[in-house]
Design a protein around this motif. Sequence first.
Motif, short mmCIF file in Angstrom:
data_model
loop_
_atom_site.label_atom_id
_atom_site.label_comp_id
_atom_site.label_asym_id
_atom_site.label_seq_id
_atom_site.Cartn_x
_atom_site.Cartn_y
_atom_site.Cartn_z
N TRP A 70 0.83 -1.20 0.00
CA TRP A 70 0.00 0.00 0.00
C TRP A 70 0.86 1.25 0.00
CZ3 TRP A 70 -4.82 0.10 -1.36
CH2 TRP A 70 -5.65 -1.02 -1.14
N TYR A 71 1.92 1.30 0.78
CA TYR A 71 2.80 2.47 0.78
C TYR A 71 3.45 2.65 -0.60
CZ TYR A 71 2.39 2.82 5.87
OH TYR A 71 1.91 2.98 7.14
N TRP A 72 3.86 1.54 -1.20
CA TRP A 72 4.43 1.61 -2.56
C TRP A 72 3.40 2.18 -3.53
CZ3 TRP A 72 2.44 -0.98 -6.80
CH2 TRP A 72 3.19 -0.85 -7.98
N TRP A 73 2.16 1.73 -3.43
CA TRP A 73 1.11 2.20 -4.33
C TRP A 73 0.90 3.71 -4.18
CZ3 TRP A 73 -1.80 0.39 -8.27
CH2 TRP A 73 -2.93 1.13 -8.63
N VAL A 74 0.90 4.17 -2.93
CA VAL A 74 0.76 5.61 -2.69
C VAL A 74 1.88 6.38 -3.37
CG1 VAL A 74 0.89 7.40 -0.91
CG2 VAL A 74 -0.56 5.38 -0.56
N ALA A 75 3.14 5.89 -3.19
CA ALA A 75 4.29 6.58 -3.77
C ALA A 75 4.22 6.63 -5.29
CB ALA A 75 5.58 5.90 -3.32
N GLU A 76 3.68 5.58 -5.91
CA GLU A 76 3.66 5.50 -7.36
C GLU A 76 2.40 6.09 -7.99
OE1 GLU A 76 6.15 4.54 -9.24
OE2 GLU A 76 7.37 4.14 -7.45
N ASN A 77 1.28 6.02 -7.27
CA ASN A 77 0.01 6.39 -7.88
C ASN A 77 -0.78 7.45 -7.12
OD1 ASN A 77 -0.13 4.13 -10.05
ND2 ASN A 77 0.28 3.02 -8.16
N GLY A 78 -0.33 7.80 -5.92
CA GLY A 78 -1.06 8.78 -5.13
C GLY A 78 -2.33 8.19 -4.53
N TYR A 79 -3.28 9.08 -4.21
CA TYR A 79 -4.52 8.68 -3.55
C TYR A 79 -5.69 8.82 -4.52
CZ TYR A 79 -1.80 8.88 0.72
OH TYR A 79 -0.85 8.66 1.69
N PRO A 80 -6.65 7.91 -4.42
CA PRO A 80 -7.78 7.96 -5.36
C PRO A 80 -8.70 9.15 -5.10
CG PRO A 80 -8.18 6.29 -3.69
CD PRO A 80 -6.77 6.78 -3.49
N SER A 81 -9.13 9.80 -6.16
CA SER A 81 -10.09 10.90 -6.02
C SER A 81 -11.52 10.38 -5.96
CB SER A 81 -9.95 11.88 -7.19
OG SER A 81 -10.15 11.21 -8.43
N THR A 82 -11.70 9.13 -6.36
CA THR A 82 -13.00 8.47 -6.26
C THR A 82 -12.83 7.19 -5.44
OG1 THR A 82 -13.69 9.34 -8.40
CG2 THR A 82 -14.92 7.45 -7.52
N LEU A 83 -13.58 7.03 -4.39
CA LEU A 83 -13.43 5.87 -3.53
C LEU A 83 -13.89 4.60 -4.26
CD1 LEU A 83 -14.80 7.33 -0.17
CD2 LEU A 83 -12.41 6.84 -0.75
N PRO A 84 -13.08 3.54 -4.22
CA PRO A 84 -13.51 2.28 -4.83
C PRO A 84 -14.63 1.64 -4.02
CG PRO A 84 -11.44 1.97 -3.65
CD PRO A 84 -11.74 3.44 -3.62
N LEU A 85 -15.55 1.01 -4.70
CA LEU A 85 -16.73 0.45 -4.05
C LEU A 85 -16.85 -1.04 -4.32
CD1 LEU A 85 -19.36 3.21 -4.98
CD2 LEU A 85 -17.98 3.05 -2.89
N THR A 86 -17.46 -1.75 -3.40
CA THR A 86 -17.79 -3.16 -3.61
C THR A 86 -19.02 -3.24 -4.51
OG1 THR A 86 -19.29 -3.25 -1.72
CG2 THR A 86 -16.95 -3.66 -1.28
N PRO A 87 -19.34 -4.43 -5.03
CA PRO A 87 -20.55 -4.56 -5.85
C PRO A 87 -21.81 -4.11 -5.12
CG PRO A 87 -19.15 -6.48 -6.14
CD PRO A 87 -18.53 -5.67 -5.03
N SER A 88 -21.80 -4.18 -3.79
CA SER A 88 -22.98 -3.76 -3.02
C SER A 88 -22.95 -2.28 -2.67
CB SER A 88 -23.09 -4.59 -1.74
OG SER A 88 -21.92 -4.44 -0.94
N GLY A 89 -21.92 -1.55 -3.13
CA GLY A 89 -21.89 -0.11 -2.94
C GLY A 89 -21.16 0.37 -1.70
N GLU A 90 -20.46 -0.52 -1.01
CA GLU A 90 -19.71 -0.11 0.18
C GLU A 90 -18.27 0.25 -0.19
OE1 GLU A 90 -20.50 -3.95 1.88
OE2 GLU A 90 -21.56 -3.00 3.56
N VAL A 91 -17.70 1.21 0.52
CA VAL A 91 -16.30 1.59 0.28
C VAL A 91 -15.40 0.41 0.62
CG1 VAL A 91 -14.43 3.12 0.99
CG2 VAL A 91 -16.74 4.02 0.73
N THR A 92 -14.49 0.10 -0.29
CA THR A 92 -13.59 -1.01 -0.07
C THR A 92 -12.19 -0.51 0.28
OG1 THR A 92 -12.82 -3.11 -0.98
CG2 THR A 92 -12.84 -1.23 -2.48
N GLU A 93 -11.30 -1.43 0.60
CA GLU A 93 -9.94 -1.07 1.02
C GLU A 93 -9.26 -0.21 -0.04
OE1 GLU A 93 -8.20 -4.85 1.58
OE2 GLU A 93 -9.49 -5.42 3.25
#
Length: 411
Positions: A74-97
């Motif tokens: 996760w820290y590597w992902w942040v360094a390479e891609n930053g933070y999402p401007s749109t929260l990822p959601l599960t198929p049921s509409g809940e915010v996922t990791e």
Amino acid sequence: MAERVLTAGGRGGSSALRAWQRMPVVGRIAIIYLCARLATTGLLMLASSLSSSSSRFGIQPTLGEYVLGWDAQWYWWVAENGYPSTLPLTPSGEVTENAWAFMPVYAYLAKFVGLGDWGVGALLISLTAGFFACLALYRLLRRRIGVTAALWAVAFFANGPLAALFQVGYAESLFLMLLLIAIDLVSRHRYAWVYLLIPVMGFTRPGILAFALFLGLHGIARWVRRTSEPLPVRDMVHIVALGALATVVGFSWQVIAGVVTRDPGAYLKTELSWRRNWLEDPNPHFFPFEGFVRGAEFWAQQWGMPAWMGWILLLALVAGAAWMLLRARAVRRLGIDIRLWSASYLLYLLAVFFPQSSTFRLLVPLAPLAGALGVPKSRIYRWGVLLLCLFLQALWILAMYGSAQTYWQVP
């Protein structure tokens, strides 16, 4: 002889012993830390040799793969891609990791230090910060328990059950270094430098709100003792200002996440998303202390007990922690500030976290309590504690990095 090698005491002996006694404390701590890191490396290599195809790391992973394992991704992902401007959601509409659960300082600093090779930078930061954390721990404890006990506490800390964190891509080493320096500065009433540390700590990993509570309790303690220990107006202003700064920094990440994602609850929803790995019906909203209550019920049922037994176990743990901080003689020798920090951080954990395998890692900021383990002077006791630390470290590494294949094996 081995007792003398770790401490500065004793007479005569070999030329090596006399050289050790003449060596500056920083040199002794460096040797202790180097030996500890060699021991951890050996245990990681053992875990690699025992790793099977059912492990998340596969057969005989390299030490570099361990550096980049688990939350390091996760820290590597942040360094390479930053933070999402749109929260990822599960198929049921809940915010996922997602990456909002991970603070930016360690992530971006590793990329900078590694000159683009994030894993190399992360390893260098963790190793270096771990060494300076040992120096800071020694400085914090020396005037409270003496040179010998403080060196033993450093040895327990450097070889502790979760000492592998000094060699993987986690932010704990950096946070610990900053935290121990900050506690030492506060305890010495040198408040000015703490203004610089608080923002860095707050954006390295969660926990700065516990430090805000500690500053408040520290101010109250100084006020109560003001007749025997003068409390200048300047110091009180510093304490209040630092507490306010720590509080603002503590909530600022939630505000930043909300602004970027246009969802005011983005950070809390992200943190709560991890609870779905453990609970079938997690509360979609955050309520203080609910995580530990639900966690106590969950673990009681996992161990074949009724849920109410979990509440009893939780109350017993809270009562035991309170007794340790209030009554245990070795802990009382550490002084009021270490005990106030420990109480603040434990209360913070109870309020915001869900107890699971990562809870052991979350207890690492209680490192100053290692001083209590160094107080007893028995050689057998001290070496026994050191061996126990190494044994528990081996169990933790083999479970989290060697086996790493079930729900309770998440560091």
